[in-house]
Design an enzyme around this catalytic site. Sequence first.
Site, PDB file in Angstrom:
ATOM      1  N   GLY A  15       0.830  -1.208  -0.087  1.00 57.17           N
ATOM      2  CA  GLY A  15       0.099  -0.130  -0.099  1.00 57.17           C
ATOM      3  C   GLY A  15       0.904   1.259   0.151  1.00 57.17           C
ATOM      4  N   GLY A  54      17.650   5.914  -6.197  1.00 59.69           N
ATOM      5  CA  GLY A  54      18.401   4.361  -6.332  1.00 59.69           C
ATOM      6  C   GLY A  54      17.916   3.691  -7.524  1.00 59.69           C
ATOM      7  CB  VAL A  64      -2.561  -7.522   0.850  1.00 57.14           C
ATOM      8  CG1 VAL A  64      -1.275  -6.744   0.316  1.00 57.14           C
ATOM      9  CG2 VAL A  64      -3.676  -6.670   1.469  1.00 57.14           C
ATOM     10  CG  ASN A  90       1.448   1.722   4.812  1.00 58.79           C
ATOM     11  OD1 ASN A  90       1.369   2.389   5.656  1.00 58.79           O
ATOM     12  ND2 ASN A  90       1.060   2.072   3.507  1.00 58.79           N
ATOM     13  CB  SER A 142      -4.157   3.224  13.947  1.00 58.91           C
ATOM     14  OG  SER A 142      -4.455   4.503  14.239  1.00 58.91           O
ATOM     15  CG  ASN A 149     -11.878   7.418  16.820  1.00 57.45           C
ATOM     16  OD1 ASN A 149     -12.061   8.402  17.422  1.00 57.45           O
ATOM     17  ND2 ASN A 149     -11.618   7.903  15.425  1.00 57.45           N
ATOM     18  CE1 TYR A 155      -7.560   2.068   9.407  1.00 60.31           C
ATOM     19  CE2 TYR A 155      -7.415   3.473  11.467  1.00 60.31           C
ATOM     20  CZ  TYR A 155      -6.930   2.975  10.420  1.00 60.31           C
ATOM     21  OH  TYR A 155      -5.633   3.499   9.984  1.00 60.31           O
ATOM     22  CB  ALA A 157     -12.017  -4.325  15.386  1.00 59.47           C
ATOM     23  CE  LYS A 159      -4.552   0.333  10.389  1.00 61.97           C
ATOM     24  NZ  LYS A 159      -3.506  -0.101   9.617  1.00 61.97           N
ATOM     25  CB  ILE A 188       0.205  11.047   9.743  1.00 61.85           C
ATOM     26  CG1 ILE A 188       0.779  10.077  10.888  1.00 61.85           C
ATOM     27  CG2 ILE A 188       1.317  11.260   8.816  1.00 61.85           C
ATOM     28  CD1 ILE A 188       1.721  10.867  11.889  1.00 61.85           C
TER      29      ILE A 188
END
Length: 247
Positions: A15, A54, A64, A90, A142, A149, A155, A157, A159, A188
């Site tokens: 990701g 590089g 995934v 990620n 997270s 939250n 989400y 659960a 994480k 972020i």
Amino acid sequence: MTDRTLEGKVAIVTGASRGIGRAIAERLAADGARVVITARSAEGAEGAAAGLPGAGHLGVSCDVTDAAAVDALIKRVEGDLGSLDILVNNAGITRDNIMVRLGDDDWDQVLDTNLKGAFLMVRAAARGMMKRRAGRIINITSIVGLTGNRGQVNYAASKAGLVGLTKSVAKELASRNVLCNAVAPGFIETDMTSELTDAARESLQEQIALGRLGAAEDVAGVVRFLAGADASYITGQVIVVDGGMVV
């Protein structure tokens, strides 16, 4: 021992066509690793890989949540690049809503991508790492996996599940010198937070001890540390990168 380079190492970052994942890929590549970026879109993955510093990087489309696709990815990386030294899970999605309005599909899609996807990647990558008796697995969880939250039952659960996955894998693979840790970002600066209203941003910043949102590079720096030799005695840990929001 001070680790100044990842020269000769091969990393997969799932990701990673944008946001935190891309920042992680850029940091690992800048320190010498050959990086394989995955995304659902081949165009997005290839474009992101082409922009890395590089040479020798790859961009690959991979779902995934598909075990066969994940196994094929790991086989390709180990066949073409010789090994897989660093895995960064990620890839993640959100489907936010309050619990009583959350549809079954919203639950399944988030858990499948965020948690099952990480499990499938770890399972596939672990085989080679165990044989080589070396490897680093870093899961991006997270702070909401630690705190919960409103409107993010699925989400949070997923994480929180990553935390349990990380600690269990660390115990299973430690005897083979394969280390597994997690990084838990707070708020972020990403495409998602750029859509916040001024009032919402101010409210968030008031909850953060440092008084600002973090940068994707802040997370990438911690991942880089965990991927290097200076973290050789760290496994099963969750490092929170949230500017002091949860203390």
